[in-house]
Design an enzyme around this catalytic site. Structure first.
Site, mmCIF file in Angstrom:
data_model
loop_
_atom_site.group_PDB
_atom_site.id
_atom_site.type_symbol
_atom_site.label_atom_id
_atom_site.label_comp_id
_atom_site.label_asym_id
_atom_site.label_seq_id
_atom_site.Cartn_x
_atom_site.Cartn_y
_atom_site.Cartn_z
ATOM 1 N N ARG A 48 0.841 -1.203 0.000
ATOM 2 C CA ARG A 48 0.000 0.000 0.000
ATOM 3 C C ARG A 48 0.871 1.246 0.000
ATOM 4 O O ARG A 48 0.557 2.248 -0.637
ATOM 5 C CB ARG A 48 -0.936 0.015 1.208
ATOM 6 C CG ARG A 48 -1.673 1.348 1.387
ATOM 7 C CD ARG A 48 -2.793 1.287 2.401
ATOM 8 N NE ARG A 48 -2.404 0.662 3.643
ATOM 9 C CZ ARG A 48 -1.714 1.267 4.617
ATOM 10 N NH1 ARG A 48 -1.296 2.522 4.468
ATOM 11 N NH2 ARG A 48 -1.422 0.626 5.746
ATOM 12 N N TYR A 100 -17.169 16.369 -15.416
ATOM 13 C CA TYR A 100 -17.583 14.968 -15.437
ATOM 14 C C TYR A 100 -18.581 14.699 -14.309
ATOM 15 O O TYR A 100 -18.424 15.190 -13.186
ATOM 16 C CB TYR A 100 -16.345 14.080 -15.300
ATOM 17 C CG TYR A 100 -16.636 12.635 -15.024
ATOM 18 C CD1 TYR A 100 -17.425 11.880 -15.894
ATOM 19 C CD2 TYR A 100 -16.130 12.009 -13.888
ATOM 20 C CE1 TYR A 100 -17.704 10.548 -15.633
ATOM 21 C CE2 TYR A 100 -16.399 10.680 -13.625
ATOM 22 C CZ TYR A 100 -17.191 9.949 -14.501
ATOM 23 O OH TYR A 100 -17.473 8.634 -14.230
ATOM 24 N N ASP A 172 -8.087 18.294 -14.942
ATOM 25 C CA ASP A 172 -8.407 16.958 -15.423
ATOM 26 C C ASP A 172 -7.982 16.891 -16.891
ATOM 27 O O ASP A 172 -8.568 17.551 -17.752
ATOM 28 C CB ASP A 172 -9.907 16.686 -15.277
ATOM 29 C CG ASP A 172 -10.299 15.262 -15.650
ATOM 30 O OD1 ASP A 172 -9.607 14.650 -16.489
ATOM 31 O OD2 ASP A 172 -11.307 14.760 -15.123
ATOM 32 N N LYS A 197 -8.986 5.471 -19.622
ATOM 33 C CA LYS A 197 -9.334 5.957 -20.952
ATOM 34 C C LYS A 197 -8.133 5.864 -21.901
ATOM 35 O O LYS A 197 -7.565 4.804 -22.077
ATOM 36 C CB LYS A 197 -9.884 7.374 -20.841
ATOM 37 C CG LYS A 197 -10.924 7.583 -19.732
ATOM 38 C CD LYS A 197 -12.123 6.666 -19.819
ATOM 39 C CE LYS A 197 -13.290 7.094 -18.932
ATOM 40 N NZ LYS A 197 -13.047 7.015 -17.477
#
Length: 397
Positions: A48, A100, A172, A197
């Site tokens: 982690r 978004y 973004d 994406k």
């Protein structure tokens, strides 16, 4: 490798081969924990907090965005949400209004509960942005081109407003990727991606990335990444690294095809409007040309109504009708019910997200095949409406 072009740097970087074996691929380290020396702390202790495969991705994306530190998260929204945790109770965010849907949901339904206020604003209007800044504003959040109507925000101009008012600027960059737009070079403090994406590009991984060139901000975000633990697993990191290798050539072909498809749609009588940054008539086109190296491979187009959308999506054979974008296959999406379903109808309509709006992410198919497919799908709309008009006239007599 910094003196090479972006295209070459995608392939030739610090991770072009494994120094231990010479393998021309980053090893996937699945270990969750690492053997320690009692007196000598090791570089890795628990995955982690750090993983060699994730580190390879984080270093690579930082270099490609011209940043100093990168972070890989379990999804684009994990990257965005964790970055918002840099804020504190009482802070205020100015955010682009046509953002978004997942980001809208996060800031409107979650951050507000923690006492972090926000103002949605048309960021193509710099006066509106300046007016929205309050004494407690800590962040200006940009998405350009915006999703799904592809509005263009002048990154440098907003950054100047932010710096003058002691604010951070987040961008973004999902639609453009560092292949086409590098917000850190324009003064932004943090760049964010849904790497699901274009960066990964094959519809086979969900991932998010963040990059900064601010050392203090990097330390804070690293602390939050470790604290929240929403990290990207090693195999998914490897998939994103593999996708990065072909990012440039995929985007080059997809955006060329997008331009041809957009031009076809703009001339078709069944299409009311086309949103595409590559058009000289697109609002913000000069700004986009200045700050980006291409129009990208996403466009949106407006049909008459939901009935026309239904007919088109049922008749179009090549694109998949699905959530997401930026893949090797073309993806047709209906923002009203998909990416922006969490946004109330009145809010969607204010942003131009109407019942007839479709978003198209262009893949690697031949442009002629896509155009022929869309031609027959649009013909179906015209035939359907002619039938309805005829029936209405018949019933009225």
């Amino acid at each position: 490798m910094t003196d090479h072009t972006f295209q070459t740097r995608l392939l030739h970087n610090d991770y072009k081969f494994d120094p231990a074996t010479g393998g021309v691929s980053v090893p996937v380290q699945h270990a969750s924990t690492y053997h320690q020396s009692f007196d000598q702390p090791a570089k890795y202790d628990y995955s982690r907090s750090g993983n060699p495969t994730r580190e390879a991705l984080e270093t690579t994306i930082a270099e490609l965005e011209n940043g100093t530190r990168g972070f890989a998260f379990a999804s684009g929204m994990a990257a965005i949400s964790t970055s918002f945790m840099l804020l504190s109770q009482g802070d205020h965010v100015v955010i682009t209004e046509d953002v978004y849907g997942g980001t809208y949901r996060m800031i409107h339904n979650v951050l507000q509960r923690f006492g972090i206020d926000h103002t949605f604003v048309d960021m193509t209007d710099l006066h509106a942005v300046a007016t929205a800044i309050q004494p407690n504003t800590r962040l200006l959040y940009i998405e350009t081109p915006s999703n799904p109507v592809l509005n263009i925000t002048d990154i440098q101009a907003v950054v100047k407003l932010a710096k003058a008012n002691g604010c951070l600027t987040f961008v973004d960059n999902t639609f453009m990727t560092p292949a086409l737009q590098r917000p850190l070079d324009l003064g932004a403090d943090l760049v964010l991606h849904s790497a699901t994406k274009f960066i990964a590009g094959h519809s086979d991984v969900v991932a998010g990335l963040a990059v900064t060139n601010n050392v203090a901000l990097g330390e804070q975000l690293g602390f939050l990444q470790n604290s929240f633990g929403s990290i990207l697993g090693p195999h998914d990191c490897w998939l994103v690294l593999r996708g990065l290798k072909t990012l440039f050539c995929r985007l080059e072909q997809s955006q060329r095809t997008a331009g041809k498809v957009a031009l076809f749609l703009s001339k078709h009588p069944a299409v009311e409007k086309v949103y595409f940054p590559g058009f000289s008539t697109h609002p913000g086109h000069p700004t986009h040309r200045y700050q980006a190296d291409g129009p990208g491979a996403v466009l949106s187009f407006q049909l008459k109504d939901e009935d026309a959308v239904r007919t088109f999506t049922q008749r179009a054979e090549i694109p998949v009708f699905a959530v997401s974008l930026g893949a090797v296959e073309s993806i047709l999406s209906y923002p009203k019910r998909m990416s922006h379903a969490s946004m109330p109808q009145e809010e969607r309509e204010k942003r131009g997200i109407t019942d007839g709006l479709l978003r198209l992410s262009v893949g690697l198919e031949h442009p002629d095949d896509l155009i022929e497919d869309f031609k027959q799908a649009l013909q179906g709309i015209q035939t359907h409406h002619l039938f309805l008009d005829g029936r209405i006239r018949s019933e009225s007599t």
